[in-house]
Enzyme design. Structure first.
Site, short mmCIF file in Angstrom:
data_model
loop_
_atom_site.label_atom_id
_atom_site.label_comp_id
_atom_site.label_asym_id
_atom_site.label_seq_id
_atom_site.Cartn_x
_atom_site.Cartn_y
_atom_site.Cartn_z
N HIS B 324 0.80 -1.22 0.00
CA HIS B 324 0.00 0.00 0.00
C HIS B 324 0.83 1.27 0.00
CE1 HIS B 324 -3.30 -2.71 0.89
NE2 HIS B 324 -4.08 -1.75 0.46
N GLY B 325 2.11 1.16 0.26
CA GLY B 325 2.90 2.38 0.19
C GLY B 325 4.24 2.20 0.84
#
Lengths: 394, 463
Positions: B324-325
């Site tokens: 997700h990041g």
């Protein structure tokens, strides 16, 4: 029990109603859009609209052209103003929102600038306060500082329920306390609160009205021992249907148009081109109220013909005054013609020098620093006021 | 090009669909590929070589896996390493450099050209890996036609934010040249697209202003918020995330459906779950499915004893977090779910299944707290301050104004997160005039939001 299964005749589903709506809308609007006339500017939004981007293979390949094309389409879309009105109406009527594009939608058709920033972010404000106070210390007895409060300070009860506005009152107290040490200050809060059933601020715009400006002017005259402009000796003119900047941003369906009531004084104003420090070439001389602009959307710009870097108004009184200002001063300055012979006006948005050289070269007796709280809090050009002169070197 | 823009809705979409419907069956894939290329290159051609190489590598690997009998493992490993390597390189290099710099005094300089993440790389690399893995395990035959294969990978509805649809779920339709789509299917797709658009532009974009009004630089500042307001803010953020991503996924699936591809839903009303386990069966389904099929099960899943299963879960959730990041808060967020799921798996789940109301409250509170971790990389919302605000009751700016301004919107969002809206629509669409008016109204209103906004991208495009 019988094993027989009865099949109900399948209800014939009508195919296509949603699809029909979809196709008609998407195709129809795409076609309308192609032939819709394109605009240079949007009056309502008060900004230039994107134009068709210049084409080059390089711009196409690195995506710049596509960006430009997309914003061109977004800006030039057919019926753009109506779409925005619709969105604003859904937000305010459907979702019952009391805020639209950073404008608070208050009671009785009031609109206010949203000032929710936390108090920690007032760094620019303290710079500006120090700048003005330092400036005034160099001109003892000659500087007056007038800071107009926001409409929300005078009419807090008109704000939407529970709006967590910043504590402007405390900030104003601190500002006047500090600057009051070196300059005369004009705090309008008690005057305005006492006169709050008068028309002091526009509801659709972030400015005060010419009447609000007059009360401020009266207080200025009182401070300086001047006889104020006699309102009874003059007749007013009225401009209807003023929809100001608050309306442009919020597009509130429930807006009530403002009215501009002013004194159509014919004093001449010369707008100068600034060719160097304290060097001015006349650009145009015209009445200080450019009534042609009352016919446009940006009606407030009629006063002093908008914001010019340096201009001088010929007054009917004696002596001279230099007004350092934001646009609040534009509807204030006309009254000063009753008291001064020469009124210089500096707006740092178009004036890149310090003030000392102009004050001495043009021989101004008095200096009035006039801002409203919101500009003064954030404007990073107020500090130009102390820029050292480059002329005294020789 | 985002879906919620004038250029997509009124130029690209009608032209792309028209062309797709008009060309003969055999040419449809090629046309779709061409359209997807235009869509992909819209923001520039800088990363076109990257996707071209990855498509070629996996295409050839697929063919090789199909024909070879020995050495298949090496081919699979090669393809996966190249594909995943590209993802890791473009997404995580600068993060690794920063981390190394923090723990040592190496002082490596970060690479500027990696500042922009190649469009859709998190999604299409996962599609590619699922393809070679499925060919390797013989779940699907390799695609022989390079155009068809490239069409699958570059498919424009799925380019920006997925969903990660497997090749094996699209292969049949990609090889259907007659009657690929039916009229009811196109209509259903159009409805899905418009409702997805409404979720994104009317609900997600409007409610996002609540949280931004607290944490953004011109907001009130999280430090000044009271505890109830902090909760209101993070609840609004949770709704924004859901409608943003679910709306975008629905637009994507709607578009695919209009072209004849039925893709499984990516979201299934996640906020009505009664356990975290259930939540992850309803949230971003294509991603959790991917991790299950290509990480968890190959590692042995639950077949090698509890300890191994927990280790496998740890791997999956650490990866989910980092997917997700590139920030530690995402890893924390992944591990947070690992802990919750282990707790549920080891003893809590039976109790949750017996409960009626409290499991829902339990799930919502933990999920919302999870989004607090998730958003902690944003400048205005440092994790320590946020947790302090949420967990230690304190005064500050009350939520009154925010309830006044966003109350109706919050209610609409909450209702729209339950099955109720779906039921209402199912009933309304039986009556043709009602259906037309309702559908038309949602479409027109959505367009007004698209035009009035400056066109924000999907949050999930950055992942």
């Amino acid at each position: 029990m019988s094993d027989k299964v009865y099949y109900r005749k399948q209800h014939k589903q009508v195919v296509g109603p949603s699809l029909l709506v979809f196709v008609i809308f998407v195709v129809g609007f795409s076609v309308v859009n192609l032939f819709w006339p394109k605009r240079e500017v949007s009056d309502l939004e008060n900004r230039k609209l994107s134009q068709f981007p210049a084409f080059s293979v390089k711009a196409l390949l690195d995506g710049d052209w596509a960006d430009g094309f997309a914003s061109y389409l977004q800006d030039q879309v057919a019926l753009r103003d109506r779409w925005i009105d619709l969105q604003s109406a859904v937000n305010t009527l459907g979702f019952q929102q009391v805020e639209q594009s950073n404008i608070l939608l208050g009671k009785d058709h009031w609109m206010f600038t949203k000032l929710f920033d936390d108090s920690g972010s007032n760094a620019q404000l303290s710079k500006n306060v120090s700048a003005v106070s330092e400036f005034a210390a160099r001109y003892p007895g000659r500087v007056t500082f007038l800071l107009a409060p926001s409409a929300s300070v005078i009419y807090p009860e008109e704000l939407p329920l529970g709006a967590p506005m910043m504590d402007e009152n405390t900030l104003l107290d601190q500002i006047f306390e500090k600057i009051g040490q070196t300059a005369s200050v004009i705090d309008l809060r008690s005057t305005y609160t006492a006169a709050k059933d008068q028309y002091l601020y526009f509801k659709t715009d972030h400015h005060w009205t010419p009447n609000g400006a007059y009360l401020a002017y009266e207080q200025f005259c009182h401070l300086k021992g001047l006889t104020p402009f006699d309102r009874d000796a003059h007749t007013t003119a009225t401009v209807e249907d003023f929809y100001g900047t608050h309306y442009s941003a919020s597009r509130w369906w429930n807006t009530e148009a403002d009215t501009i009531t002013y004194y159509p004084l014919e004093n001449l104003m010369t707008v100068y081109q600034i060719t160097g420090e304290a060097q001015y070439t006349p650009l145009k001389t015209e009445p200080m109220i450019n009534s042609e602009k009352f016919a446009t959307r940006d009606k407030y710009a009629a006063f002093l013909d908008g914001n010019n870097g340096y201009s001088v108004v010929e007054g009917d009184g004696e002596g001279s005054i230099l007004v350092v200002k934001d646009s609040y001063a534009n509807s204030f300055v006309p009254y000063l013609t009753a008291n001064y012979a020469k009124i210089g006006i500096v707006d740092f948005r178009g004036f890149g020098y310090g003030l000392d050289s102009t004050i001495s070269a043009e021989g101004y007796d008095q200096i009035l620093v006039l801002y409203n709280f919101q500009t003064f809090r954030t404007d990073n050009k107020v500090v130009y006021i102390n820029r050292p002169t480059t002329l005294t070197a020789q | 090009m985002v879906f919620n823009s004038v250029v997509f809705l009124f130029y690209f979409l009608p032209l792309a669909l028209l062309l797709y419907y008009l060309v003969p069956g055999r040419a449809k894939n090629a046309v779709l590929l061409l359209e997807s290329l235009v869509f992909y290159c819209w923001t520039g051609i800088a990363f076109l070589p990257l996707i071209a190489v990855l498509v070629a590598v996996n295409y050839l690997a697929g063919l090789a896996l199909q024909r070879m009998h020995r050495g298949r493992g090496a081919v699979l490993a090669g393809a996966v390493v190249i594909t995943a390597g590209a993802l890791v390189f473009f997404k995580y290099t600068n993060f690794l450099i920063e981390t190394v710099n923090q723990v040592s005094s190496a002082g490596l300089s970060s690479l500027d050209f990696l500042d922009v993440l190649p469009l859709g790389i998190s999604y299409y690399t996962f599609k590619l890996i699922s393809y070679v893995a499925d060919v390797y395990t013989k779940k699907v035959a390799a695609e022989r036609n390079p155009v068809t294969f490239a069409t699958y990978v570059l498919l424009y509805p799925q380019m920006i934010v997925g969903p990660i649809i497997k090749y094996r779920d699209m292969a049949v339709k990609l090889h259907t040249y007659v009657d690929r789509y039916t009229l009811p299917q196109i209509e259903e797709g159009a409805e899905m697209f418009v409702f997805g658009l409404a979720k994104k532009v009317i609900l997600a974009d409007s409610i996002s202003a609540l949280w931004q009004g607290i944490i953004a630089s011109d907001g009130i500042g999280l430090a000044n918020a009271s505890t109830p307001l902090a909760w209101l803010g993070i609840i609004a953020y949770s709704l924004q995330l859901y409608f943003d991503f679910a709306g975008y996924s629905e637009m994507s699936n709607g578009l695919s459906k209009m072209m004849g591809f039925d893709c499984a839903a990516n979201f299934d009303l996640p906020y009505i779950s009664s356990s975290i386990t259930e939540f992850w069966r309803r949230w971003h389904i294509s991603l959790s499915g991917w991790f299950r099929d290509y990480i968890y099960i190959p590692l042995g899943g639950n077949r090698r004893g509890l300890r191994r299963q927990i280790l496998n879960m740890l791997v999956v959730w650490a990866l989910t977090g980092i997917w997700h990041g590139t920030n530690w808060n995402f890893i924390c967020w992944g591990l947070y779910y690992f802990v919750l799921l282990v707790i549920e798996k080891s003893f809590l789940l039976p109790y949750l299944q017996r409960g009626k109301i409290w499991p829902h409250i339990y799930t919502l509170v933990l999920v919302v707290l999870g989004w607090g971790l998730f958003t902690a990389n944003e400048p205005g919302a440092p994790l320590g301050l946020l947790l302090n605000k949420l967990l230690i009751p304190q005064g500050g700016i009350s939520p009154l104004y925010f309830l006044r301004n966003y109350g109706v919107l919050l209610l609409v969002c909450m209702v729209a997160a339950t099955p109720l809206t779906g039921k209402i629509w199912a009933r309304a669409r039986r009556c043709t005039p009602v259906r037309m008016v309702l559908f038309g109204a949602v479409m027109v209103l959505s367009v007004s939001y698209v035009i009035a906004a400056t066109g924000s991208t999907a949050l999930y495009a950055n992942f």
